[in-house]
Design a protein around this motif. Structure first.
Motif, PDB file in Angstrom:
ATOM      1  N   MET A   1       0.859  -1.174   0.000  1.00 48.76           N
ATOM      2  CA  MET A   1       0.000   0.000   0.000  1.00 48.76           C
ATOM      3  C   MET A   1       0.895   1.224   0.000  1.00 48.76           C
ATOM      4  N   ASN A   2       0.599   2.177  -0.869  1.00 46.26           N
ATOM      5  CA  ASN A   2       1.452   3.362  -0.913  1.00 46.26           C
ATOM      6  C   ASN A   2       1.093   4.315   0.231  1.00 46.26           C
ATOM      7  N   ARG A   3       1.996   5.270   0.437  1.00 43.53           N
ATOM      8  CA  ARG A   3       1.888   6.206   1.558  1.00 43.53           C
ATOM      9  C   ARG A   3       0.585   7.001   1.525  1.00 43.53           C
ATOM     10  N   THR A   4       0.206   7.515   0.370  1.00 50.14           N
ATOM     11  CA  THR A   4      -0.998   8.352   0.265  1.00 50.14           C
ATOM     12  C   THR A   4      -2.243   7.575   0.643  1.00 50.14           C
ATOM     13  N   GLU A   5      -2.376   6.352   0.142  1.00 52.50           N
ATOM     14  CA  GLU A   5      -3.533   5.518   0.495  1.00 52.50           C
ATOM     15  C   GLU A   5      -3.545   5.229   1.997  1.00 52.50           C
ATOM     16  N   PHE A   6      -2.373   4.922   2.543  1.00 52.50           N
ATOM     17  CA  PHE A   6      -2.254   4.624   3.974  1.00 52.50           C
ATOM     18  C   PHE A   6      -2.710   5.814   4.811  1.00 52.50           C
ATOM     19  N   ILE A   7      -2.231   7.008   4.457  1.00 54.69           N
ATOM     20  CA  ILE A   7      -2.590   8.224   5.195  1.00 54.69           C
ATOM     21  C   ILE A   7      -4.092   8.487   5.101  1.00 54.69           C
ATOM     22  N   GLU A   8      -4.637   8.394   3.897  1.00 59.79           N
ATOM     23  CA  GLU A   8      -6.065   8.656   3.716  1.00 59.79           C
ATOM     24  C   GLU A   8      -6.935   7.674   4.491  1.00 59.79           C
ATOM     25  N   GLN A   9      -6.545   6.405   4.537  1.00 62.43           N
ATOM     26  CA  GLN A   9      -7.309   5.420   5.303  1.00 62.43           C
ATOM     27  C   GLN A   9      -7.331   5.767   6.783  1.00 62.43           C
ATOM     28  N   ILE A  10      -6.186   6.142   7.316  1.00 64.60           N
ATOM     29  CA  ILE A  10      -6.121   6.473   8.747  1.00 64.60           C
ATOM     30  C   ILE A  10      -6.885   7.757   9.037  1.00 64.60           C
ATOM     31  N   ILE A  11      -6.696   8.774   8.210  1.00 63.93           N
ATOM     32  CA  ILE A  11      -7.416  10.044   8.417  1.00 63.93           C
ATOM     33  C   ILE A  11      -8.918   9.814   8.389  1.00 63.93           C
ATOM     34  N   SER A  12      -9.402   9.061   7.410  1.00 61.04           N
ATOM     35  CA  SER A  12     -10.851   8.858   7.308  1.00 61.04           C
ATOM     36  C   SER A  12     -11.398   8.045   8.468  1.00 61.04           C
ATOM     37  N   SER A  13     -10.585   7.170   9.048  1.00 65.07           N
ATOM     38  CA  SER A  13     -11.089   6.363  10.165  1.00 65.07           C
ATOM     39  C   SER A  13     -10.976   7.076  11.508  1.00 65.07           C
ATOM     40  N   CYS A  14     -10.153   8.100  11.604  1.00 64.39           N
ATOM     41  CA  CYS A  14      -9.888   8.727  12.909  1.00 64.39           C
ATOM     42  C   CYS A  14     -10.358  10.166  13.045  1.00 64.39           C
ATOM     43  N   THR A  15     -10.497  10.862  11.952  1.00 71.09           N
ATOM     44  CA  THR A  15     -10.650  12.304  12.004  1.00 71.09           C
ATOM     45  C   THR A  15     -12.079  12.753  11.781  1.00 71.09           C
ATOM     46  N   LYS A  16     -12.496  13.634  12.641  1.00 69.50           N
ATOM     47  CA  LYS A  16     -13.747  14.352  12.441  1.00 69.50           C
ATOM     48  C   LYS A  16     -13.364  15.733  11.933  1.00 69.50           C
ATOM     49  N   THR A  17     -14.212  16.364  11.189  1.00 68.36           N
ATOM     50  CA  THR A  17     -13.900  17.688  10.664  1.00 68.36           C
ATOM     51  C   THR A  17     -13.790  18.674  11.818  1.00 68.36           C
ATOM     52  N   ARG A  18     -12.690  19.385  11.817  1.00 73.88           N
ATOM     53  CA  ARG A  18     -12.421  20.392  12.848  1.00 73.88           C
ATOM     54  C   ARG A  18     -11.973  21.673  12.161  1.00 73.88           C
ATOM     55  N   ASN A  19     -11.889  22.730  12.941  1.00 74.51           N
ATOM     56  CA  ASN A  19     -11.356  23.955  12.367  1.00 74.51           C
ATOM     57  C   ASN A  19      -9.854  23.798  12.150  1.00 74.51           C
ATOM     58  N   GLU A  20      -9.268  24.688  11.410  1.00 74.50           N
ATOM     59  CA  GLU A  20      -7.889  24.536  10.962  1.00 74.50           C
ATOM     60  C   GLU A  20      -6.858  25.140  11.917  1.00 74.50           C
ATOM     61  N   ASN A  21      -7.044  25.035  13.221  1.00 76.67           N
ATOM     62  CA  ASN A  21      -6.055  25.581  14.143  1.00 76.67           C
ATOM     63  C   ASN A  21      -4.847  24.652  14.204  1.00 76.67           C
ATOM     64  N   GLU A  22      -3.677  25.203  13.919  1.00 78.24           N
ATOM     65  CA  GLU A  22      -2.443  24.425  13.873  1.00 78.24           C
ATOM     66  C   GLU A  22      -1.702  24.559  15.206  1.00 78.24           C
ATOM     67  N   ILE A  23      -0.795  23.639  15.419  1.00 83.40           N
ATOM     68  CA  ILE A  23       0.021  23.649  16.635  1.00 83.40           C
ATOM     69  C   ILE A  23       1.078  24.738  16.508  1.00 83.40           C
ATOM     70  N   ASP A  24       1.282  25.465  17.571  1.00 86.34           N
ATOM     71  CA  ASP A  24       2.355  26.450  17.601  1.00 86.34           C
ATOM     72  C   ASP A  24       3.623  25.725  18.026  1.00 86.34           C
TER      73      ASP A  24
END
Length: 189
Positions: A1-24
């Motif tokens: 499995m390539n990196r992009t597919e791997f990342i997208e699978q994890i993001i879709s299974s773990c992430t809820k839509t949030r605002n775009e506040n980044e870590i300082d």
């Protein structure tokens, strides 16, 4: 499995839509946990858990801020030592999101490989280190993608719980994949 597919699978299974506040990143805390040989032999982990819990109270400032080292051991060959493998399994059982906190200096690849359920047998001491930045071992028959997913997902879910943006969560996955040299590990399988 390539990196992009791997990342997208994890993001879709773990992430809820949030605002775009980044870590300082300028506010990051730096913490070193140096595990002593005696602590490994005696199975002592509480002191380290207390340090991790203090980091957890700092919220997102503590992401990728803990350097985990083992005194008297080569940090690139952790899998060779059963006491280290047992310690790491115990630590990750208690803190399954631990990869959220580990810095690159911790040698995340060696830690991840030490968490694999493998029998090194009589040849365990014959593993040879390779050039820095390359995969250190070849595991025949190990489903490395599911093993990586098993340990990356709790870290991403924890980032989601910390209300990090999807981009910050994706950055965490990329950081972890870069730290373990994902493509090289898959190539060796």
């Amino acid at each position: 499995m390539n990196r992009t597919e791997f990342i997208e699978q994890i993001i879709s299974s773990c992430t809820k839509t949030r605002n775009e506040n980044e870590i300082d990143k300028s506010e990051k805390t730096k913490i070193t946990i140096s595990v002593k040989r005696e602590e490994l032999k005696l199975g002592q982990i509480q002191r380290h858990l207390n340090i991790i819990e203090r980091a957890e109270k700092k919220k997102s400032k503590a992401r990728s801020s803990i350097t985990l080292t083992f005194e008297g051991y080569n940090n690139r060959s952790l899998i060779q030592h059963s006491e280290i493998r047992e310690y790491l399994r115990r630590l990750f059982k208690i803190k399954p999101h631990m990869f959220y906190y580990l810095s690159k200096e911790s040698n995340i690849q060696a830690i991840l490989l030490s968490l694999l359920e493998v029998d090194t047998g009589t040849y365990g001491k014959l593993f040879a280190d390779r050039l820095k930045g390359q995969a250190e071992f070849t595991f025949y028959g190990a489903d490395l993608n599911s093993h990586i997913r098993k340990h990356v997902i709790p870290a991403v879910r924890y980032a989601n719980k910390m209300k990090e943006s999807p981009n910050a969560q994706k950055d965490l996955i990329v950081f972890l994949l870069d730290s373990i040299d994902y493509e090289r590990l898959n190539e060796e399988l």
